[in-house]
Design a protein around this motif. Structure first.
Motif, PDB file in Angstrom:
ATOM      1  N   GLY A  10      -6.597   8.451  -6.485  1.00  0.00           N
ATOM      2  CA  GLY A  10      -6.592   9.899  -6.281  1.00  0.00           C
ATOM      3  C   GLY A  10      -8.000  10.458  -6.153  1.00  0.00           C
ATOM      4  O   GLY A  10      -8.199  11.521  -5.585  1.00  0.00           O
ATOM      5  N   ASN A  11      -8.990   9.747  -6.673  1.00  0.00           N
ATOM      6  CA  ASN A  11     -10.368  10.212  -6.603  1.00  0.00           C
ATOM      7  C   ASN A  11     -10.895  10.254  -5.181  1.00  0.00           C
ATOM      8  O   ASN A  11     -11.866  10.947  -4.901  1.00  0.00           O
ATOM      9  N   ASP A  12     -10.282   9.498  -4.262  1.00  0.00           N
ATOM     10  CA  ASP A  12     -10.714   9.542  -2.869  1.00  0.00           C
ATOM     11  C   ASP A  12     -10.486  10.928  -2.287  1.00  0.00           C
ATOM     12  O   ASP A  12     -11.283  11.429  -1.510  1.00  0.00           O
ATOM     13  N   ALA A  13      -9.381  11.553  -2.653  1.00  0.00           N
ATOM     14  CA  ALA A  13      -9.028  12.845  -2.082  1.00  0.00           C
ATOM     15  C   ALA A  13      -9.534  14.009  -2.934  1.00  0.00           C
ATOM     16  O   ALA A  13      -9.920  15.029  -2.409  1.00  0.00           O
ATOM     17  N   ALA A  14      -9.530  13.835  -4.257  1.00  0.00           N
ATOM     18  CA  ALA A  14      -9.954  14.920  -5.130  1.00  0.00           C
ATOM     19  C   ALA A  14     -10.766  14.354  -6.287  1.00  0.00           C
ATOM     20  O   ALA A  14     -10.298  13.512  -7.022  1.00  0.00           O
ATOM     21  N   VAL A  15     -11.998  14.801  -6.406  1.00  0.00           N
ATOM     22  CA  VAL A  15     -12.870  14.355  -7.479  1.00  0.00           C
ATOM     23  C   VAL A  15     -13.221  15.578  -8.307  1.00  0.00           C
ATOM     24  O   VAL A  15     -13.748  16.558  -7.783  1.00  0.00           O
ATOM     25  N   GLY A  16     -12.907  15.513  -9.571  1.00  0.00           N
ATOM     26  CA  GLY A  16     -13.202  16.638 -10.450  1.00  0.00           C
ATOM     27  C   GLY A  16     -12.526  17.918  -9.998  1.00  0.00           C
ATOM     28  O   GLY A  16     -13.082  18.995 -10.145  1.00  0.00           O
ATOM     29  N   GLY A  17     -11.339  17.797  -9.409  1.00  0.00           N
ATOM     30  CA  GLY A  17     -10.609  18.967  -8.954  1.00  0.00           C
ATOM     31  C   GLY A  17     -11.080  19.487  -7.605  1.00  0.00           C
ATOM     32  O   GLY A  17     -10.648  20.533  -7.158  1.00  0.00           O
ATOM     33  N   ILE A  18     -11.994  18.757  -6.944  1.00  0.00           N
ATOM     34  CA  ILE A  18     -12.519  19.169  -5.640  1.00  0.00           C
ATOM     35  C   ILE A  18     -11.904  18.295  -4.560  1.00  0.00           C
ATOM     36  O   ILE A  18     -11.904  17.074  -4.676  1.00  0.00           O
ATOM     37  N   ALA A  19     -11.394  18.897  -3.523  1.00  0.00           N
ATOM     38  CA  ALA A  19     -10.830  18.155  -2.399  1.00  0.00           C
ATOM     39  C   ALA A  19     -12.000  17.616  -1.569  1.00  0.00           C
ATOM     40  O   ALA A  19     -12.627  18.349  -0.806  1.00  0.00           O
ATOM     41  N   ALA A  20     -12.292  16.337  -1.740  1.00  0.00           N
ATOM     42  CA  ALA A  20     -13.465  15.721  -1.116  1.00  0.00           C
ATOM     43  C   ALA A  20     -13.411  15.803   0.411  1.00  0.00           C
ATOM     44  O   ALA A  20     -14.436  16.078   1.051  1.00  0.00           O
ATOM     45  N   ASP A  21     -12.252  15.570   1.007  1.00  0.00           N
ATOM     46  CA  ASP A  21     -12.131  15.628   2.462  1.00  0.00           C
ATOM     47  C   ASP A  21     -12.429  17.024   2.983  1.00  0.00           C
ATOM     48  O   ASP A  21     -13.117  17.193   3.990  1.00  0.00           O
ATOM     49  N   ARG A  22     -11.924  18.016   2.287  1.00  0.00           N
ATOM     50  CA  ARG A  22     -12.153  19.408   2.697  1.00  0.00           C
ATOM     51  C   ARG A  22     -13.633  19.744   2.566  1.00  0.00           C
ATOM     52  O   ARG A  22     -14.223  20.372   3.444  1.00  0.00           O
ATOM     53  N   LEU A  23     -14.252  19.334   1.469  1.00  0.00           N
ATOM     54  CA  LEU A  23     -15.675  19.572   1.240  1.00  0.00           C
ATOM     55  C   LEU A  23     -16.513  18.905   2.319  1.00  0.00           C
ATOM     56  O   LEU A  23     -17.417  19.510   2.893  1.00  0.00           O
ATOM     57  N   ARG A  24     -16.188  17.650   2.621  1.00  0.00           N
ATOM     58  CA  ARG A  24     -16.914  16.908   3.662  1.00  0.00           C
ATOM     59  C   ARG A  24     -16.793  17.617   5.009  1.00  0.00           C
ATOM     60  O   ARG A  24     -17.755  17.764   5.746  1.00  0.00           O
ATOM     61  N   SER A  25     -15.595  18.100   5.323  1.00  0.00           N
ATOM     62  CA  SER A  25     -15.354  18.806   6.575  1.00  0.00           C
ATOM     63  C   SER A  25     -16.206  20.067   6.664  1.00  0.00           C
ATOM     64  O   SER A  25     -16.819  20.342   7.698  1.00  0.00           O
ATOM     65  N   ILE A  26     -16.268  20.828   5.594  1.00  0.00           N
ATOM     66  CA  ILE A  26     -17.065  22.055   5.576  1.00  0.00           C
ATOM     67  C   ILE A  26     -18.537  21.748   5.771  1.00  0.00           C
ATOM     68  O   ILE A  26     -19.227  22.385   6.577  1.00  0.00           O
TER      69      ILE A  26
END
Length: 91
Positions: A10-26
């Motif tokens: 699950g850490n691939d998609a959300a780390v510390g409650g942050i959606a990593a894919d969304r963050l990377r996209s932004i």
């Protein structure tokens, strides 16, 4: 899959409650736009160089561009104040 493996997966998609894919996209979108802005700034610089080589005063062109962004009432107010200040200084 045990609970620890599921948590790690699950850490691939959300780390510390942050959606990593969304963050990377932004971040990537901002980086692309910054590159475009850099390219546009280079284009604008080239145009000012062209204007200068054609005998135009680049400083005055920049002032005109700044004025064109303002409302007519703002320009009038600034010109009035400039005139008052000049007269106060005997110019």
């Amino acid at each position: 899959m045990d609970e620890e493996q599921m948590a790690d997966h699950g850490n691939d998609a959300a780390v510390g409650g942050i959606a990593a894919d969304r963050l990377r996209s932004i971040i990537e979108r901002v980086e692309r736009l910054e590159e475009e802005r850099k390219a546009l700034a280079g284009d604008i610089k080239d145009i000012f160089t062209e204007a200068k080589s054609a005998g135009f005063d680049v400083k005055v062109i920049r002032q005109i561009i700044r004025l064109r962004k303002q409302e007519p009432s703002e320009i009038e107010e600034q010109e009035t104040l400039l005139d008052i200040y000049r007269r106060a200084l005997g110019m």
